[in-house]
Design a protein around this motif. Structure first.
Motif, PDB file in Angstrom:
ATOM      1  N   ASP A 253      38.395  40.102  67.970  1.00 19.66           N
ATOM      2  CA  ASP A 253      38.680  39.334  69.181  1.00 19.66           C
ATOM      3  C   ASP A 253      37.391  38.991  69.909  1.00 19.66           C
ATOM      4  O   ASP A 253      36.315  38.995  69.303  1.00 19.66           O
ATOM      5  CB  ASP A 253      39.661  40.090  70.078  1.00 19.66           C
ATOM      6  CG  ASP A 253      39.141  41.453  70.515  1.00 19.66           C
ATOM      7  OD1 ASP A 253      37.930  41.718  70.367  1.00 19.66           O
ATOM      8  OD2 ASP A 253      39.952  42.255  71.014  1.00 19.66           O
ATOM      9  N   ASP A 254      37.480  38.696  71.202  1.00 15.33           N
ATOM     10  CA  ASP A 254      36.323  38.222  71.957  1.00 15.33           C
ATOM     11  C   ASP A 254      35.471  39.358  72.500  1.00 15.33           C
ATOM     12  O   ASP A 254      34.632  39.132  73.384  1.00 15.33           O
ATOM     13  CB  ASP A 254      36.779  37.317  73.108  1.00 15.33           C
ATOM     14  CG  ASP A 254      37.677  38.036  74.105  1.00 15.33           C
ATOM     15  OD1 ASP A 254      38.103  39.175  73.807  1.00 15.33           O
ATOM     16  OD2 ASP A 254      37.951  37.461  75.174  1.00 15.33           O
ATOM     17  N   ARG A 255      35.626  40.577  71.961  1.00 21.73           N
ATOM     18  CA  ARG A 255      34.879  41.729  72.431  1.00 21.73           C
ATOM     19  C   ARG A 255      34.117  42.396  71.292  1.00 21.73           C
ATOM     20  O   ARG A 255      34.592  42.465  70.165  1.00 21.73           O
ATOM     21  CB  ARG A 255      35.817  42.763  73.073  1.00 21.73           C
ATOM     22  CG  ARG A 255      36.559  42.249  74.290  1.00 21.73           C
ATOM     23  CD  ARG A 255      35.628  42.067  75.472  1.00 21.73           C
ATOM     24  NE  ARG A 255      36.175  41.153  76.471  1.00 21.73           N
ATOM     25  CZ  ARG A 255      35.563  40.839  77.596  1.00 21.73           C
ATOM     26  NH1 ARG A 255      34.385  41.366  77.870  1.00 21.73           N
ATOM     27  NH2 ARG A 255      36.097  39.984  78.441  1.00 21.73           N
ATOM     28  N   ASP A 256      32.924  42.888  71.623  1.00 24.98           N
ATOM     29  CA  ASP A 256      32.162  43.692  70.678  1.00 24.98           C
ATOM     30  C   ASP A 256      32.893  45.028  70.535  1.00 24.98           C
ATOM     31  O   ASP A 256      33.095  45.731  71.530  1.00 24.98           O
ATOM     32  CB  ASP A 256      30.741  43.903  71.200  1.00 24.98           C
ATOM     33  CG  ASP A 256      29.857  44.640  70.206  1.00 24.98           C
ATOM     34  OD1 ASP A 256      30.326  45.615  69.601  1.00 24.98           O
ATOM     35  OD2 ASP A 256      28.687  44.248  70.051  1.00 24.98           O
TER      36      ASP A 256
ATOM     37  N   GLY B 171      32.268  46.836  73.876  1.00 21.91           N
ATOM     38  CA  GLY B 171      33.267  46.249  74.749  1.00 21.91           C
ATOM     39  C   GLY B 171      32.803  45.004  75.471  1.00 21.91           C
ATOM     40  O   GLY B 171      33.567  44.386  76.223  1.00 21.91           O
ATOM     41  N   GLN B 172      31.533  44.605  75.257  1.00 23.73           N
ATOM     42  CA  GLN B 172      31.024  43.410  75.911  1.00 23.73           C
ATOM     43  C   GLN B 172      31.614  42.142  75.291  1.00 23.73           C
ATOM     44  O   GLN B 172      32.071  42.145  74.142  1.00 23.73           O
ATOM     45  CB  GLN B 172      29.492  43.354  75.787  1.00 23.73           C
ATOM     46  CG  GLN B 172      28.762  44.411  76.591  1.00 23.73           C
ATOM     47  CD  GLN B 172      27.252  44.270  76.446  1.00 23.73           C
ATOM     48  OE1 GLN B 172      26.725  44.149  75.340  1.00 23.73           O
ATOM     49  NE2 GLN B 172      26.553  44.280  77.565  1.00 23.73           N
ATOM     50  N   ASN B 173      31.573  41.055  76.076  1.00 25.77           N
ATOM     51  CA  ASN B 173      32.042  39.782  75.562  1.00 25.77           C
ATOM     52  C   ASN B 173      31.223  39.384  74.349  1.00 25.77           C
ATOM     53  O   ASN B 173      30.007  39.582  74.304  1.00 25.77           O
ATOM     54  CB  ASN B 173      31.937  38.707  76.646  1.00 25.77           C
ATOM     55  CG  ASN B 173      32.657  37.435  76.259  1.00 25.77           C
ATOM     56  OD1 ASN B 173      32.234  36.711  75.367  1.00 25.77           O
ATOM     57  ND2 ASN B 173      33.747  37.157  76.928  1.00 25.77           N
TER      58      ASN B 173
END
Length: 717
Positions: A212-215, A219-221
């Motif tokens: 998804d849109d998270r590392d 947890g970063q974008n």
């Protein structure tokens, strides 16, 4: 706005309802024999998507059979005596008898099937736009199991049909006995993509990775990993594998489905991460717009490598430093490509094509050769960043200066625009519509009636209205072995070789089989132009320079080449130290002095800067520099060495094409220096002012500059 609760997708999804075995699964015992090495059992033959087989196909071919299915067809796979092809928009997978083309069975899924299945151990495995992965028995097409790769059963309208929010490509990957597939449309949409691992025998899920849109580590974008204009891979594609890693476009995963490196790997080294993870990211075949993209978008092509670049001057760079092509096939040591000739791999107005064979591995000296040539291409044109745009200048340079790979052969002016390509044994087969047009001639005279007719004919050919042709070439030396009229154009990448025969899906909804028996094909004449693949440096001078060296006009020239130009002089400096051209005044000037020069940055070099120099010594550390650094958008006065000296800067939006008047007024007694360039004025107090002005000139740091003879005059006190 906050995400709607009704649209939220949990990371972990309950298994209930996802795995659906059929009653036939328990009774199925799988195949009694091993796979036939002469088969073509998956998209582009194998997990690496090589498009090649060691099984030979004869050059003398006939039309063995032809079966009309209608509609838009996928490419084909061939295994265990059957040809498998999907009617994409009809959601239907067909099995035909490979010997005579007769339909054996068909199966209709709940959504489009965009690419052919993978045949593995008696099972026909494929995904669908309905979000499911299916396993059919190859013998009779009976459903054994299906698994919902989509996290939920939701639908949307796409291209005038209902599809799952999370579609799956038809061609799933089987690697080391595991099925890999991706469900979804983007990492940034609908909870992201899902990479699933399934057991091909039972259909049970082995693992599921959310992309998804998270590392996943921080947890970063995901956009925190953007490098320049390149971001992490966020779109799905047909997967591939080299046995160590799974690949989705340029993104590498380990065999458990975990991303190895998230940031894009850039040509300049940016984006490099953990060396251990990076070591597992191998060169592989991929397209940044996906294997199934048949639009031939101008900035898109296939690459055998792992690095990317983007934007006006960057999209073309990987294609010069790694093997690239519109279509490409691989054997153990070489790549074979149908591509734009390298001079047109830029922001060009025309495209002309060639076919080539080159080593898979690019030598370091090849990369350095192209880098040097890129600087010379820029210097040979008056256009800004000519290597990215001036195809007419690029034509003056050799193939070896524009492609880092080592060529074995190259042939220009192919009679077709290849839309399908396979390597069978030592024969390269290319199929596509006829190439009807000389694009350079059309660019020069587009209103000529004859050329307008050719343009109309080329448009008709690309639409499949003039049929297709098949070209056979020797993989060893590029010589033409045969050229046939097929009557039908293949679908993009729609050819396979198996059991000594060629199989093609066509844009007219037909499946063709070509082999040693059947009705004769009409032969056509064909002659390609051999291209010079020798490693050589083309004698192309810089565009802004004229005549012999002008170094003799100066008392000292250091780390630079000086030639004539329309402004006066052209100085080209490379390396990490300042290049200089200095004149010694007839007598030192110890009063207040005005020094003027006209200068502009010129093509050549990796940086963009230009400086007026003056001082009481020719040593670089004792010279004052008044000039422009274009990338920094600054005018500046530098006391001391170019690197590490005292800098007085001022913001200045310089135009690289403009000729600037630079004026410096210096008072050695007070140490004051005032500089004017354009409408910018700045001043500095020198800590160690020169005793007098004895030397004046110009310089550049890994850059090129045109400049006039400096003017020097004494001012009243």
């Amino acid at each position: 706005a906050a995400e709607s609760a009704s649209r939220r997708v949990p990371a972990k999804v309950a298994e209930t309802g996802r795995w659906q075995p059929s009653p036939d699964l328990a009774a199925d015992k799988g195949p009694a024999t091993s796979a036939d090495p002469a088969d073509w059992p998956t998209y582009r033959h194998d997990a690496a998507r090589s498009g090649s087989t060691s099984a030979a196909v004869p050059v003398e071919l006939k039309r063995q059979w032809e079966t009309e299915l209608g509609g838009r067809l996928s490419s084909v796979v061939v295994a265990r005596g059957k040809v498998f092809v999907a009617q994409v928009d009809a959601h239907t997978l067909h099995a035909l008898d490979a010997g005579n083309g007769k339909p054996l069975w068909s199966f209709t899924a709940g959504g489009r099937i965009d690419s052919p299945p993978t045949v593995y151990q008696g099972r026909v495995l494929f995904g669908s736009a309905d979000g499911w992965v299916y396993a059919l028995r190859a013998a009779d097409g009976r459903l054994l199991w299906r698994y919902r790769a989509a996290p939920a059963d939701r639908r949307l309208m796409a291209y005038e049909q209902l599809e799952s929010v999370w579609p799956v490509s038809g061609s799933v990957l089987v690697e080391k006995g595991v099925v890999y597939c991706v469900a979804g449309r983007s990492a940034f949409l609908d909870g992201g993509l899902r990479l699933l691992r399934l057991d091909p025998a039972t259909g049970r899920m082995l693992s599921e990775t959310v992309i998804d849109d998270r590392d996943p580590l921080t947890g970063q974008n995901l956009q925190m990993h953007v490098k320049g204009q390149d971001m992490p891979v966020a779109l799905p594609d047909i997967l591939s594998s080299d046995g160590r890693s799974i690949y989705m476009r340029a993104q590498a995963f380990d065999l458990e489905g975990r991303r190895r490196v998230i940031a894009p790997l850039k040509l300049d080294g940016r984006g490099a991460a953990d060396p251990k993870a990076l070591a597992e990211v191998g060169d592989h075949l991929f397209s940044r717009t996906g294997f199934l993209d048949d639009s031939w978008f101008f900035r898109s092509y296939w690459i055998y490598g792992k690095q990317v670049d983007s934007n006006y001057g960057g999209w073309l760079r990987p294609g010069h430093f790694a093997p690239s092509a519109r279509l490409m096939v691989l054997d153990a040591d070489r790549v074979y490509g149908f591509d734009r000739r390298p001079e047109y791999l830029c922001n060009a107005s025309v495209q002309e094509y060639y076919v080539y064979a080159a080593d898979r591995q690019v030598p370091p000296e090849g990369i350095e050769r192209v880098r040097r040539a890129t600087e010379r291409i820029n210097a040979a044109s008056r256009k800004q960043s000519a290597a990215s745009s001036d195809w007419a200048v690029r034509k003056k340079f050799s193939l070896s200066e524009q492609q880092a790979a080592r060529f074995h052969w190259a042939a220009g002016t192919p009679p077709i625009q290849a839309r399908a390509m396979v390597l069978a044994g030592r024969t390269l087969f290319l199929a596509g519509p006829p190439d009807m047009l000389d694009e350079e001639a059309a660019l020069r005279n587009p209103d000529d009636p004859a050329i307008r007719r050719q343009l109309e004919a080329q448009a008709a050919a690309l639409a499949g209205k003039l049929g297709g042709q098949l070209l056979a070439m020797s993989a060893d030396d590029g010589k033409v072995l045969a050229f046939y009229d097929l009557e039908h154009m293949p679908v993009f990448d729609g050819m396979a070789a198996a059991g000594g025969r060629l199989f093609l899906a066509t844009s007219s909804g037909r499946v063709l089989c070509l082999g040693p028996e059947g009705s004769p094909l009409r032969t056509l004449p064909a002659r390609l132009t051999p291209l010079d693949t020798r490693v050589q440096e083309s004698p192309v001078p810089p565009a802004v320079a004229t005549g012999p060296s002008k170094a003799g006009d100066f008392d000292r020239v250091v780390r630079a080449q000086v030639l004539g130009s329309e402004v006066g002089y052209y100085l080209s400096a490379t390396g990490k130290n300042l290049g200089m051209a200095l004149k010694k005044l007839p007598a030192p000037l110890d009063g207040k002095v005005k020094i003027t020069v006209r200068l502009r940055v010129a093509p050549g070099g990796q940086l963009k800067n230009a400086f007026l120099l003056f001082g009481d010594s020719p040593e670089e550390a004792r010279l004052v520099k008044c000039g422009i650094r274009y990338a920094l958008r600054q005018a500046m006065i530098i006391e001391g060495p170019i690197s590490g000296g005292k800098v007085t800067p001022r913001t200045f939006e310089a135009d690289e094409s403009r000729l600037y008047d630079v004026e410096a007024i210096v008072d050695p007694s007070s140490g004051e220096v005032a500089m004017t360039v354009g409408d910018v004025h700045l001043a500095a107090k020198l800590e160690r002012p020169p005793k007098a002005i004895t030397f004046v000139g110009c310089g550049a740091l890994n850059s090129a500059v045109e400049f006039s003879t400096p003017g020097v005059s004494r001012l009243p006190r």
